[in-house]
Design a protein around this motif. Sequence first.
Motif, mmCIF file in Angstrom:
data_model
loop_
_atom_site.group_PDB
_atom_site.id
_atom_site.type_symbol
_atom_site.label_atom_id
_atom_site.label_comp_id
_atom_site.label_asym_id
_atom_site.label_seq_id
_atom_site.Cartn_x
_atom_site.Cartn_y
_atom_site.Cartn_z
ATOM 1 N N TRP A 1 0.865 -1.182 0.000
ATOM 2 C CA TRP A 1 0.000 0.000 0.000
ATOM 3 C C TRP A 1 0.902 1.232 0.000
ATOM 4 O O TRP A 1 1.810 1.343 0.837
ATOM 5 C CB TRP A 1 -0.879 -0.013 1.250
ATOM 6 C CG TRP A 1 -2.126 0.820 1.085
ATOM 7 C CD1 TRP A 1 -2.191 2.165 0.918
ATOM 8 C CD2 TRP A 1 -3.472 0.338 1.075
ATOM 9 N NE1 TRP A 1 -3.497 2.572 0.799
ATOM 10 C CE2 TRP A 1 -4.308 1.472 0.893
ATOM 11 C CE3 TRP A 1 -4.058 -0.910 1.206
ATOM 12 C CZ2 TRP A 1 -5.697 1.386 0.837
ATOM 13 C CZ3 TRP A 1 -5.432 -1.014 1.146
ATOM 14 C CH2 TRP A 1 -6.246 0.131 0.965
ATOM 15 N N ASN A 2 0.673 2.159 -0.943
ATOM 16 C CA ASN A 2 1.558 3.322 -1.007
ATOM 17 C C ASN A 2 1.295 4.267 0.167
ATOM 18 O O ASN A 2 0.310 4.134 0.883
ATOM 19 C CB ASN A 2 1.437 4.042 -2.360
ATOM 20 C CG ASN A 2 0.077 4.670 -2.578
ATOM 21 O OD1 ASN A 2 -0.461 5.334 -1.696
ATOM 22 N ND2 ASN A 2 -0.495 4.465 -3.753
ATOM 23 N N ASP A 3 2.186 5.220 0.344
ATOM 24 C CA ASP A 3 2.171 6.060 1.540
ATOM 25 C C ASP A 3 1.183 7.223 1.478
ATOM 26 O O ASP A 3 1.043 7.959 2.458
ATOM 27 C CB ASP A 3 3.575 6.632 1.780
ATOM 28 C CG ASP A 3 4.596 5.549 2.079
ATOM 29 O OD1 ASP A 3 4.186 4.477 2.572
ATOM 30 O OD2 ASP A 3 5.796 5.767 1.813
ATOM 31 N N SER A 4 0.499 7.404 0.376
ATOM 32 C CA SER A 4 -0.357 8.573 0.226
ATOM 33 C C SER A 4 -1.662 8.478 1.023
ATOM 34 O O SER A 4 -2.274 9.500 1.328
ATOM 35 C CB SER A 4 -0.688 8.799 -1.256
ATOM 36 O OG SER A 4 -1.434 7.700 -1.777
ATOM 37 N N ILE A 5 -2.082 7.260 1.360
ATOM 38 C CA ILE A 5 -3.353 7.055 2.071
ATOM 39 C C ILE A 5 -3.079 6.343 3.391
ATOM 40 O O ILE A 5 -2.452 5.283 3.413
ATOM 41 C CB ILE A 5 -4.332 6.223 1.225
ATOM 42 C CG1 ILE A 5 -4.682 6.966 -0.065
ATOM 43 C CG2 ILE A 5 -5.593 5.878 2.011
ATOM 44 C CD1 ILE A 5 -5.457 6.140 -1.060
ATOM 45 N N PRO A 6 -3.515 6.905 4.532
ATOM 46 C CA PRO A 6 -3.265 6.262 5.821
ATOM 47 C C PRO A 6 -3.978 4.923 5.942
ATOM 48 O O PRO A 6 -5.102 4.753 5.474
ATOM 49 C CB PRO A 6 -3.811 7.269 6.840
ATOM 50 C CG PRO A 6 -4.769 8.111 6.078
ATOM 51 C CD PRO A 6 -4.255 8.173 4.676
ATOM 52 N N THR A 7 -3.305 3.968 6.562
ATOM 53 C CA THR A 7 -3.884 2.651 6.830
ATOM 54 C C THR A 7 -3.887 2.408 8.337
ATOM 55 O O THR A 7 -2.858 2.518 8.994
ATOM 56 C CB THR A 7 -3.095 1.542 6.114
ATOM 57 O OG1 THR A 7 -1.750 1.496 6.608
ATOM 58 C CG2 THR A 7 -3.064 1.782 4.613
ATOM 59 N N ILE A 8 -5.047 2.098 8.848
ATOM 60 C CA ILE A 8 -5.213 1.797 10.270
ATOM 61 C C ILE A 8 -5.527 0.307 10.386
ATOM 62 O O ILE A 8 -6.524 -0.170 9.825
ATOM 63 C CB ILE A 8 -6.371 2.606 10.898
ATOM 64 C CG1 ILE A 8 -6.291 4.084 10.496
ATOM 65 C CG2 ILE A 8 -6.403 2.415 12.403
ATOM 66 C CD1 ILE A 8 -5.079 4.792 10.982
ATOM 67 N N ILE A 9 -4.700 -0.430 11.079
ATOM 68 C CA ILE A 9 -4.895 -1.876 11.219
ATOM 69 C C ILE A 9 -5.253 -2.194 12.663
ATOM 70 O O ILE A 9 -4.514 -1.844 13.593
ATOM 71 C CB ILE A 9 -3.635 -2.647 10.797
ATOM 72 C CG1 ILE A 9 -3.291 -2.323 9.336
ATOM 73 C CG2 ILE A 9 -3.838 -4.153 10.983
ATOM 74 C CD1 ILE A 9 -1.949 -2.842 8.897
ATOM 75 N N ILE A 10 -6.381 -2.844 12.837
ATOM 76 C CA ILE A 10 -6.866 -3.243 14.162
ATOM 77 C C ILE A 10 -6.670 -4.748 14.284
ATOM 78 O O ILE A 10 -7.174 -5.516 13.455
ATOM 79 C CB ILE A 10 -8.356 -2.872 14.326
ATOM 80 C CG1 ILE A 10 -8.545 -1.363 14.165
ATOM 81 C CG2 ILE A 10 -8.886 -3.342 15.674
ATOM 82 C CD1 ILE A 10 -9.983 -0.935 14.006
ATOM 83 N N THR A 11 -5.947 -5.178 15.301
ATOM 84 C CA THR A 11 -5.596 -6.592 15.391
ATOM 85 C C THR A 11 -5.398 -7.042 16.830
ATOM 86 O O THR A 11 -5.122 -6.231 17.722
ATOM 87 C CB THR A 11 -4.308 -6.870 14.595
ATOM 88 O OG1 THR A 11 -3.978 -8.265 14.702
ATOM 89 C CG2 THR A 11 -3.138 -6.056 15.138
ATOM 90 N N GLU A 12 -5.535 -8.333 17.026
ATOM 91 C CA GLU A 12 -5.156 -8.901 18.317
ATOM 92 C C GLU A 12 -3.660 -8.677 18.512
ATOM 93 O O GLU A 12 -2.886 -8.660 17.556
ATOM 94 C CB GLU A 12 -5.481 -10.393 18.339
ATOM 95 C CG GLU A 12 -6.964 -10.696 18.194
ATOM 96 C CD GLU A 12 -7.200 -12.147 17.857
ATOM 97 O OE1 GLU A 12 -7.243 -12.972 18.805
ATOM 98 O OE2 GLU A 12 -7.338 -12.473 16.661
ATOM 99 N N ARG A 13 -3.265 -8.543 19.750
ATOM 100 C CA ARG A 13 -1.902 -8.116 20.043
ATOM 101 C C ARG A 13 -0.838 -9.058 19.483
ATOM 102 O O ARG A 13 0.229 -8.616 19.031
ATOM 103 C CB ARG A 13 -1.734 -7.973 21.564
ATOM 104 C CG ARG A 13 -0.416 -7.356 21.993
ATOM 105 C CD ARG A 13 -0.404 -7.063 23.483
ATOM 106 N NE ARG A 13 -1.374 -6.030 23.838
ATOM 107 C CZ ARG A 13 -1.147 -4.716 23.735
ATOM 108 N NH1 ARG A 13 0.026 -4.281 23.288
ATOM 109 N NH2 ARG A 13 -2.066 -3.849 24.086
#
Length: 259
Positions: free
Chosen positions: A201-213
């Motif tokens: 995924w390129n850096d122009s769009i923020p990615t928020i990843i929600i995951t188990e620790r």
Amino acid sequence: MQIQKVNTELGQIEYAFRTGEPLIVLLNCFGSFDTIQNFSQVLKYLPKDLGIFAPDFLNTGYSGKSKTSYSITDEANAIAKIINKLNAKSVIILAHSIGGVYAFQMRDKVKNLKAFVGIEPTDREIILNPPQEKAYLERNKNEAASEKFIHQKIFDLFPETEAKTFWQTTEKNEAHFNDQDDQHLMNAMKRDVFWFNQDKWNDSIPTIIITERYRISEYERSEYFNQNSESQIIPMGTFHYIQWEYPHEIADILISLSK
């Protein structure tokens, strides 16, 4: 919420839609859950002026059976065209599990994409070279009882009436599709170019990843995480359907991104 059906070359796609800005696109996991039910607890905490677009993938939920061989990318392209016709000024994708692969494949095709939020999005590593750490191996052992486990979680985490409706709808959807339809779904995943590429995924769009620790390191090296200053990995939840456990928190993330 309006229910719409669109005939594509691949088959009929059904989706739920609500006008508003920005447009929140909900992308589901594979299986018999329809998309709205899978995210229903999150939707309760979202302002009514936010738009919603929630498609069911082919061979799942309320959508039709596929009419031809296809890949995830083929279907992602078809869904992206539907999204673009809605002419949203701003789009935020919230994807769960395999929905992340759909999001990845449509990331450069959806107009005005502002952000991606992935709830344990399926990555290449977990499919092609799964980690062998203890936490992963223990989780794999529990998958044998997954249907019973998921059934119990629905009744633990949803209001009783909603839980009953959820499960009844799931059983009805499951009965609509046969083994051949399930195989078409698996083939769509297996043949997709996502697994054979090395792009990120390129850096122009923020990615928020929600995951188990226990999966944080996996996602730090995944194709979803990038160097955008707003990108982050948020530890949350105790099983794969984190949106059932922490719907308010996930809704707050979407609201923050929509400002």
